[in-house]
Design a protein around this motif. Structure first.
Motif, PDB file in Angstrom:
ATOM      1  N   LEU A  49     -17.929   1.977  -5.312  1.00  0.00           N
ATOM      2  CA  LEU A  49     -18.032   0.599  -5.679  1.00  0.00           C
ATOM      3  C   LEU A  49     -17.551   0.438  -7.077  1.00  0.00           C
ATOM      4  CD1 LEU A  49     -21.757  -0.364  -5.082  1.00  0.00           C
ATOM      5  CD2 LEU A  49     -19.856  -1.037  -3.661  1.00  0.00           C
ATOM      6  N   LEU A 103     -14.897  -0.116  -1.958  1.00  0.00           N
ATOM      7  CA  LEU A 103     -15.342  -1.609  -2.217  1.00  0.00           C
ATOM      8  C   LEU A 103     -15.333  -2.255  -3.705  1.00  0.00           C
ATOM      9  CD1 LEU A 103     -18.563  -1.652   0.110  1.00  0.00           C
ATOM     10  CD2 LEU A 103     -16.220  -2.280   0.754  1.00  0.00           C
ATOM     11  N   SER A 104     -14.417  -3.156  -3.812  1.00  0.00           N
ATOM     12  CA  SER A 104     -13.960  -3.561  -5.265  1.00  0.00           C
ATOM     13  C   SER A 104     -14.094  -5.159  -5.201  1.00  0.00           C
ATOM     14  CB  SER A 104     -12.680  -3.103  -5.549  1.00  0.00           C
ATOM     15  OG  SER A 104     -12.481  -3.727  -6.788  1.00  0.00           O
ATOM     16  N   ASN A 117      -8.559  -5.103   3.637  1.00  0.00           N
ATOM     17  CA  ASN A 117      -9.596  -6.033   3.544  1.00  0.00           C
ATOM     18  C   ASN A 117     -10.863  -5.533   4.395  1.00  0.00           C
ATOM     19  OD1 ASN A 117      -8.715  -7.547   1.463  1.00  0.00           O
ATOM     20  ND2 ASN A 117      -7.074  -8.403   3.191  1.00  0.00           N
ATOM     21  N   PRO A 118     -11.985  -5.745   4.042  1.00  0.00           N
ATOM     22  CA  PRO A 118     -13.363  -5.503   4.659  1.00  0.00           C
ATOM     23  C   PRO A 118     -13.293  -6.671   5.922  1.00  0.00           C
ATOM     24  CG  PRO A 118     -13.992  -5.435   2.618  1.00  0.00           C
ATOM     25  CD  PRO A 118     -12.757  -6.012   2.580  1.00  0.00           C
ATOM     26  N   TYR A 147     -16.753 -11.131  -0.055  1.00  0.00           N
ATOM     27  CA  TYR A 147     -17.018 -10.545   1.218  1.00  0.00           C
ATOM     28  C   TYR A 147     -18.630  -9.836   1.048  1.00  0.00           C
ATOM     29  CZ  TYR A 147     -15.240  -6.453  -0.994  1.00  0.00           C
ATOM     30  OH  TYR A 147     -15.072  -5.258  -1.755  1.00  0.00           O
ATOM     31  N   VAL A 161     -20.081  -9.116  -2.730  1.00  0.00           N
ATOM     32  CA  VAL A 161     -19.116  -8.800  -3.436  1.00  0.00           C
ATOM     33  C   VAL A 161     -18.429 -10.141  -3.834  1.00  0.00           C
ATOM     34  CG1 VAL A 161     -16.894  -7.535  -4.001  1.00  0.00           C
ATOM     35  CG2 VAL A 161     -18.486  -6.558  -2.743  1.00  0.00           C
TER      36      VAL A 161
END
Length: 179
Positions: A5, A37-38, A55-56, A68, A79
């Protein structure tokens, strides 16, 4: 690990492709074996983060925002993009609506045990940005949303410091919680 993260500011200048290359190309062993995941930091407030990273699924990408959520092993990760602000220093209307619906849906999911929010400009900090107008606006807006929707943990960046707060209730005051 399963993933990393990041609360943003992955690079110093998001418009400079060399900064992204330094981040990713010099740490291939890390990035080749871990999901990142940012949140978008203010140093990446140029839309490049969603062009550099995969992108997720379900990520919302607008001209001003990148936010997201994902569920992983009983944890709901949300996020947010604190660069996507309205004129009153709060999250944009579109992102706020998305956040409220997302948290409501995750609360109804019996498989979710924890809700963790990741954002760059955090509402509570002991760092130098604690009383910036945008941070104060986010504090006023997000505190009741998080408290009313059972958010367990909020992780933030921006100040480049470590700090821990009490659990904060909807009124912005510390709340005793059973541990």
């Amino acid at each position: 690990g399963d993933f990393i993260l990041s609360a943003g500011d992955n690079v110093d200048n998001g418009k400079n492709i060399f900064h992204w290359e330094w981040l990713l190309n010099h740490q291939t062993a890390v990035w080749g074996n871990n999901l990142l995941l940012s949140a978008a930091g203010n140093h990446e407030d140029d839309g490049m983060i969603n062009k550099i990273f995969a992108n997720p699924t379900g990520a919302t990408i607008t001209e001003t925002g990148y936010y997201y959520s994902i569920d992983y092993k009983g944890v709901h990760f949300v996020v947010l993009d604190t660069n996507d602000l309205a004129s009153e220093n709060t999250l944009s209307d579109a992102q706020t609506l998305w956040l409220e619906e997302d948290l409501e849906n995750s609360t109804a999911n019996q498989k979710i045990n924890w809700t963790i929010v990741l954002l760059h400009k955090g509402p509570y900090t002991a760092g130098s940005h604690a009383f910036d107008a945008d941070v104060e606006g986010l504090r006023e807006q997000l505190t009741p949303i998080f408290a009313e929707n059972g958010v367990d943990v909020v992780l933030q960046g921006h100040d480049h410091t470590y700090s821990v707060s009490e659990y904060i209730g909807a009124d912005g005051k510390p709340v005793e919680v059973e541990r």
